[in-house]
Design an enzyme around this catalytic site. Structure first.
Site, PDB file in Angstrom:
ATOM      1  N   GLU A  20       0.823  -1.197   0.000  1.00  0.00           N
ATOM      2  CA  GLU A  20       0.000   0.000   0.000  1.00  0.00           C
ATOM      3  C   GLU A  20       0.864   1.258   0.000  1.00  0.00           C
ATOM      4  O   GLU A  20       0.529   2.254  -0.633  1.00  0.00           O
ATOM      5  CB  GLU A  20      -0.953   0.001   1.193  1.00  0.00           C
ATOM      6  CG  GLU A  20      -2.059  -1.059   1.105  1.00  0.00           C
ATOM      7  CD  GLU A  20      -1.596  -2.477   1.436  1.00  0.00           C
ATOM      8  OE1 GLU A  20      -0.470  -2.638   1.952  1.00  0.00           O
ATOM      9  OE2 GLU A  20      -2.355  -3.428   1.177  1.00  0.00           O
TER      10      GLU A  20
ATOM     11  N   HIS B  87     -11.761  -6.302   7.889  1.00  0.00           N
ATOM     12  CA  HIS B  87     -12.435  -6.084   6.604  1.00  0.00           C
ATOM     13  C   HIS B  87     -13.707  -5.278   6.816  1.00  0.00           C
ATOM     14  O   HIS B  87     -14.654  -5.399   6.050  1.00  0.00           O
ATOM     15  CB  HIS B  87     -12.803  -7.412   5.930  1.00  0.00           C
ATOM     16  CG  HIS B  87     -11.673  -8.344   5.698  1.00  0.00           C
ATOM     17  ND1 HIS B  87     -11.193  -9.191   6.656  1.00  0.00           N
ATOM     18  CD2 HIS B  87     -10.902  -8.546   4.605  1.00  0.00           C
ATOM     19  CE1 HIS B  87     -10.178  -9.901   6.168  1.00  0.00           C
ATOM     20  NE2 HIS B  87      -9.974  -9.526   4.930  1.00  0.00           N
TER      21      HIS B  87
HETATM   22  C1  LIG Z   1      -2.079  -5.003   4.356  1.00  0.00           C
HETATM   23  C2  LIG Z   1      -2.947  -5.903   3.559  1.00  0.00           C
HETATM   24  N1  LIG Z   1      -3.138  -5.648   2.239  1.00  0.00           N
HETATM   25  C3  LIG Z   1      -3.957  -6.424   1.508  1.00  0.00           C
HETATM   26  C4  LIG Z   1      -4.595  -7.496   2.064  1.00  0.00           C
HETATM   27  C5  LIG Z   1      -5.578  -8.359   1.237  1.00  0.00           C
HETATM   28  N2  LIG Z   1      -5.051  -9.689   0.991  1.00  0.00           N
HETATM   29  C6  LIG Z   1      -5.332 -10.736   1.798  1.00  0.00           C
HETATM   30  S1  LIG Z   1      -4.536 -12.130   1.364  1.00  0.00           S
HETATM   31  C7  LIG Z   1      -3.801 -11.366   0.036  1.00  0.00           C
HETATM   32  C8  LIG Z   1      -2.873 -12.142  -0.851  1.00  0.00           C
HETATM   33  C9  LIG Z   1      -1.687 -12.634  -0.120  1.00  0.00           C
HETATM   34  O1  LIG Z   1      -0.922 -13.465  -0.944  1.00  0.00           O
HETATM   35  P1  LIG Z   1       0.331 -14.257  -0.372  1.00  0.00           P
HETATM   36  O2  LIG Z   1       1.109 -13.382   0.524  1.00  0.00           O
HETATM   37  O3  LIG Z   1       1.048 -14.837  -1.524  1.00  0.00           O
HETATM   38  O4  LIG Z   1      -0.280 -15.405   0.543  1.00  0.00           O
HETATM   39  P2  LIG Z   1      -1.188 -16.636   0.133  1.00  0.00           P
HETATM   40  O5  LIG Z   1      -2.600 -16.161   0.193  1.00  0.00           O
HETATM   41  O6  LIG Z   1      -0.778 -17.075  -1.220  1.00  0.00           O
HETATM   42  O7  LIG Z   1      -0.927 -17.687   1.146  1.00  0.00           O
HETATM   43  C10 LIG Z   1      -4.206 -10.037  -0.047  1.00  0.00           C
HETATM   44  C11 LIG Z   1      -3.784  -9.081  -1.090  1.00  0.00           C
HETATM   45  C12 LIG Z   1      -4.373  -7.727   3.437  1.00  0.00           C
HETATM   46  N3  LIG Z   1      -4.941  -8.746   4.092  1.00  0.00           N
HETATM   47  N4  LIG Z   1      -3.545  -6.925   4.149  1.00  0.00           N
END
Ligand SMILES: Cc1ncc(C[n+]2csc(CCOP(=O)(O)OP(=O)(O)O)c2C)c(N)n1
Ligand SMILES: Cc1ncc(C[n+]2csc(CCOP(=O)(O)OP(=O)(O)O)c2C)c(N)n1
Ligand SMILES: [Mg+2]
Ligand SMILES: [Mg+2]
Lengths: 422, 332, 422, 332
Positions: free
Chosen positions: B55, B124
């Site tokens: 962000e 959320h």
């Molecule tokens: C600060 C923040 N930004 C965005 C999100 C929304 N979000 C939740 S999971 C995710 C993807 C994460 O991907 P990764 O780190 O590869 O983990 P995976 O889900 O593949 O285990 C996002 C963008 C969040 N939870 N927190």
């Protein structure tokens, strides 16, 4: 750069001792005799200069080497020598001398309460001045408070810089910013923030915009060794790496972050340039007190960026010879003679030596330059002071408090202005 | 409302080459709430693209792009995740024009879904508008319906300063009056879902009166406009319901005119009570309409706790709580 | 891991074209036939295993290699083989199977509205389960939402996990957290945050606390490939590097971050493990679908941390075989058969094959395990559901809304509770 | 006040092994305002140390340490630089107890200098208290004198939840009544500079009446307590001046008792007006003392602009502005 005390003393021990924390610190504290003989100064001319389009992986040794051109006697050598002509070099020398004289005078003025605050860049002049000379109009720097040399080298009017420092009537920033937090779009100098590192990723954004628009202008972000620990340093590396943005990511390692030695931010890494390695970003470590090396490296990185080769991270190795700022007194945390013991010399002296040796200038030329910069600073000072200083003479109207918060002043603010009655 | 937001993007990307759109999952996929769907296909990867999950990187780069002369419109996936960007928003975007005396500006729009109602728990569901309204230099917007969403987003993108654009996620797919146990209503059955094609705008800084009334003024924005209307309907109180639409700059005139007439006021928001934007509204109303007030101004808001997952509907300031407040205020 | 489309197609070009941005993306999108034949799978057993006290510089090749023990036929080889005995391996297999069965059941329950949300870790079970088996009591994990295997392997009661998922009467988190955001201090499992990456640096802080107290407990931070772009990933690396904290920094690269391919976060770097290089942190890249490799690498890093060797960054290479969460449908952004094409197989199948080949188990044992985990999950489910599910049966009191904001409830909150009348 | 803050640290480090102190320039040098001077020498590098310049790293690590069982007391060099740590403060420290149902807690103290008066411009002058008071789970403290600073800091470190400890930097070296053109007064000549040695504490959540009075209640905290007293003195109005000391939890009883008696109220702070903590105070006072109020509650605060460097004294809400408000309120 300076040997990190605890690191060396502890090493990585495999004994079965339970973990304890390493507490990095500087090699020397007040009372110690600064001795940098263990510092590897690398031979000028020894580092390879890759093609500008070489992939970053193939040049990872440059992140732990040191690009140098000038030796202690003023001889230039090696592939990074930009072979600048004498007038160009004299202009570079002049910019550095002017920057130093400007700092000297402003520091005096600050002590005389003509300004609330001041920050010198003593010892670091080559970095900003030579870097500027490798840029093109239309490029944009995202500087910290210690790159005044960029503005001086760009020919920004000294009296406007001073007016900013004095917060006087002709201060282009209308008294809103602390001294040295310049802004000069037309001179490729982004508005300085007081929050460390925020500008580093903004520069990447600017570079992305250039590329999105298909322009060949580039951006250059600037940061200090200490501030590389800030998260926006990382955001910048991520964004630059993901989009291969045409940006130069400059880290000025002047060994100190206020009272904290560069080893604290650097941690277990050998250098700050090494940070770039983990991002696939071309990374150079360069003698920042060497005008020729700075120009050579900056020109290389600029060409790489302009020709779609992507970002370059450059660690400029230098030493903060003065106090952190007018509010700081380094005698509380480092030996008074550390600057003198610093093994990379003074950038102005080194370029002077080179010019004298190569015949690019003689003693008289140098003396004339010295007088000229004093004169120029003095003239600018007289002009600027005729428009006031912090507490005396004309000043920006207090109505400036309310302007420029938004393009158009909302009614809520207009009513506050009315109430203030300024 | 999702369609309206997409439309606003498309209209502005069509009209102005300098509008670029990016964020997490925003490009190929079109956003987790699908608000940017189709934009990459239509305008290409250089105008709408995916970012790493950063962000601060998104907003930091956007500030640099905006200073350059582009008009970035970026998405933060949930408002709850704006904190890593908060420094760039508060210290940079909001102050760039001021500190550089107009040498550089930051015309960017930062969109983010806010509010609860989807069992999103504490990360959320947040409504952090007060964290923006306290910051000089930011314009803060929260639409309550598709028509306004499109018109305000167009105004936001056209604005020459940074705009925080808060989208009540519970309204994305239909109006919501707080009655979570009745079926979903689609926007198509709501009068403000009629969104004209092409360009139009709703000016920033102007509130709308959603229901004229004479007995008490209810100030709301976003989802709570619908909830307040439901409560008014339930109680039969002749309330005037104001939908702020823009929090900063605030349409104080509409508010004070109303309270001067009604003599009573309730402020409603989903965010936590203490130091919420309702505090500012209350302070302003008592200052400007003091001698008209017949009763203390009441605030009906989220409780001073994180948004609790399964207790969502015990936490949400629903129509019953507002109705009680209406009755209290009318009896005071 | 998956070939980054734009990167390969553009290369680093030195032509005089003006800059344009690289837009990384996945190798395949819906409609493409996933073909990973270009992915370097590295030979099991080929990577060197350094001494645990070796300096990080000397092992930088491990950040771009791939530590593997099991080959496709279930043969174990090489220096990273932890040589676990058959009962231990069977326990590991059981933990993985239990985790998968748990996920399967909870996903069904979510679809039946017994829970508001769910997240599976299908295909990634080896990482958490084998990692847990390399830790000691007293160590603390700072997990993401996809390390439920840590809890399962630790023997945390399944019915309590389920109660959390259902937000029922016996939910240890009193209905306050979304499903899967467990907290279990006694089981070495830190409270999960919804904000990506924040836990990564907290783990470093916990590890620092252990070391400050002279304890030999360690911490393990967890993060996904996508979330490595978040700034707290960097804060963690900085703090761990500066203080040489006894922490294992785990990056689970499952190729996807919701709809975004890992190449977007990785940028120009060859791997995520490479990030560690710039910090002087020992960095390994490990086959995360290989139970033995995971155990071997985790045990190495844990010993390194415990013996004052400092932090290790480990990239676990795996594949997110299921949707991101119950709210996600991957068919919109990746080929449906990509998981099947993934060249590193399934961790449960691979360990099963190894056990069968080495005689550590026979078909009947495996079948018995399969039945056992179904029974265990079913029993736990019956127990947990007797305490309610999201919308039915007993639930935590709404008074829980007001508890635990502070240790002692302030009067302002008490009055809100009174007003709520719960 | 610097000495009092040092003392509080030393007392707690002496009493409790789990107290650790760290931050930028905090160790060897003792902090840019010297508030931790001597602690490293006395307690060793394991108890007081320098950090890299990473506010998120400092607070993030502190959260982990606090969860483990230590009691970190960290310094943010200026409140203006807390933004990179804001996510760790808001999303983590503040909510850890809640989200884990007490399984983990975050007993940490985050100190930071606030306020203007040293020509620090927009990045060394901010008063961001409202950004903390809006966040459920945070205790927010701002002392106005050495006695309270020490006693409150001890309470903060002992508290089992996160405490934001805001130190008005203009008070570090002496009381300050807003008259910037008169000479500096040292603390030694102020009655509340008498700081007992050793352990004592001032409880969190209790305000102090600095001047009893019957005509109007002035609510202030930090530097503004002194400025308010000066304005009261200048006007001769018989005002009751309340020093909040702790913003959250708020000592509402003291406030409401006072306003119920005086019937008039002024709220004073240095932070910007809109959505400042003054809005909350105003909202609460009008709610709880509505029928006692004879005049609108006035807020005297910083303007809704960044803190402007050389205009500092035109911006600062000094005694004249407060005096005018006092007179207005008395005449209303
Ligand atoms: C600060 C923040 N930004 C965005 C999100 C929304 N979000 C939740 S999971 C995710 C993807 C994460 O991907 P990764 O780190 O590869 O983990 P995976 O889900 O593949 O285990 C996002 C963008 C969040 N939870 N927190
Ligand atoms: C976010 C933030 N944190 C802390 C500070 C306070 N601060 C100002 S300069 C400085 C030291 C910076 O050191 P370095 O980056 O090495 O730059 P140098 O001063 O040596 O040029 C600090 C800690 C700040 N300005 N912003
Ligand atoms: Mg430095
Ligand atoms: Mg992932």
């Amino acid at each position: 750069m300076a040997r990190a005390k605890s690191r060396d003393e502890e090493g990585v021990s495999g004994s079965s001792v339970s973990p304890r924390l390493t507490m990095p610190g500087p090699a020397f504290r007040p009372g110690d005799r600064p001795d940098f003989s263990e510092v590897d100064t690398f031979a000028p001319g020894a580092c390879r200069r890759p093609q500008v389009n070489e992939p970053a992986e193939s040049m990872s040794e440059l992140a732990t080497g040191l690009v140098r051109v000038l030796d202690d006697e003023g001889r230039a050598s090696g592939p990074w020598d930009p072979h600048l002509d004498a007038p160009t070099l004299r202009a570079g020398l002049r910019a550095m001398m002017l920057t130093r004289e400007f700092d000297r005078q402003m520091m005096i003025d600050q002590r005389q309460s003509k300004a609330s605050f001041y920050m010198q860049c003593t010892g670091e002049e080559a970095i900003a001045c030579a870097f500027h000379s490798a840029l093109r109009p239309g490029d944009m720097n995202f500087p910290t408070y210690r790159q005044q040399g960029l503005l001086v080298a760009a020919g920004y009017p000294l009296e406007l810089m001073m007016s900013q420092v004095y917060s006087n009537e002709t201060d282009p920033l209308r008294g809103r910013q602390m001294p040295v937090f310049y802004s000069a779009r037309e001179y490729g100098f982004f508005s300085i923030s007081g929050n460390l590192a925020t500008q580093f990723v903004q520069g990447v954004g600017w570079a992305m915009a250039c590329a999105l628009r298909g322009e060949s202008s580039i951006a250059a972000s600037w940061i200090g060794d200490g501030a590389t620990s800030e998260t926006d340093f990382f955001s910048a590396l991520v964004m630059a790496s993901t989009y291969r943005a045409p940006v130069i990511l400059n880290v000025v390692n002047n060994q100190w972050a206020i009272s904290t030695s560069e080893s604290v931010a650097r941690g277990l890494a050998p250098t700050f340039a090494a940070r770039g390695r983990g991002f696939g970003i071309a990374s150079l470590r360069v003698d920042g007190n060497d005008y020729l090396a700075v120009h050579g490296a900056a020109a290389w990185a600029a060409e790489r960026a302009r020709t779609n080769g992507g970002p370059t991270l450059i660690e400029w190795v230098t030493y903060r010879a003065a106090a952190h700022s007018s509010s700081d007194d380094p005698s509380g945390y480092r030996p008074g003679d550390e600057a003198a013991a610093w093994p990379f010399g003074d950038p102005i002296e080194r370029l002077t030596r080179h010019l004298l040796r190569t015949g690019g200038a003689n003693e008289a030329d140098v003396e004339a330059l010295r007088e000229e910069v004093v004169r120029d600073v003095r003239a600018a000072q007289v002009e600027a002071q005729s428009h006031g200083t912090l507490k005396q003479g004309p000043a920006p109207s207090p109505r400036e408090i309310f302007e420029d918060v938004f393009k158009e002043m909302p009614e809520s603010l207009a009513s506050q202005e009315r109430e203030a009655g300024y | 409302m999702v369609q309206a937001i997409r439309d606003a993007h498309a209209v502005m990307m069509e009209r102005d080459e300098s509008v670029v759109v990016f964020g997490e999952d925003v490009g190929y996929f079109g956003g987790v709430f699908r608000c940017t769907q189709g934009l990459q296909q239509r305008f290409g990867e250089n105008r709408c693209f995916d970012t790493p999950i950063t962000e601060s990187g998104i907003v930091g780069a956007a500030v640099g792009m905006a200073a350059y002369g582009l008009r970035p419109c970026v998405e933060i996936q949930f408002a709850d995740y704006m904190y890593p960007a908060y420094d760039q928003i508060v210290s940079e975007a909001a102050r760039l024009r001021y500190r550089s005396a107009g040498d550089f500006t930051a015309p960017l729009t930062i969109r983010m879904p806010v509010g609860g109602g989807i069992f999103g728990g504490q990360t959320h569901s947040q409504s952090p508008e007060a964290l923006f309204t306290h910051v000089a230099g930011l314009t803060t917007v929260m639409p309550s319906n598709p028509y306004d969403a499109k018109g305000l987003l167009i105004s936001a993108i056209e604005d020459d300063d940074p705009v925080i654009f808060l989208e009540p996620k519970r309204l994305y797919n239909g109006p919501f009056d707080g009655r979570h146990d009745t079926g979903l209503m689609p926007w198509s059955r709501h009068e403000l879902s009629d969104v004209p094609e092409g360009y139009y705008h709703v000016p920033l800084g102007s509130a709308a009166i959603r229901r004229p009334g004479s007995d008490v003024t209810v100030i709301a924005y976003g989802t709570m406009v619908h909830v307040a209307l439901a409560a008014v309907h339930d109680t039969g109180v002749d309330a005037e319901v104001i939908d702020l639409r823009t929090l900063i700059p605030l349409d104080l005139t509409t508010i004070i005119d109303s309270v001067s007439k009604t003599g009573r006021c309730i402020v409603v928001h989903e965010a936590t009570l203490t130091s919420g934007f309702g505090a500012e509204l209350t302070a302003l109303v008592q200052q400007h309409a003091f001698y008209h007030l017949a009763a203390p101004i009441e605030r009906v808001t989220g409780y001073d706790t994180p948004y609790p997952h399964s207790h969502e509907w015990s936490y949400f300031p629903g129509p019953e709580r507002i109705a009680k407040a209406l009755i209290r205020v009318m009896q005071a």
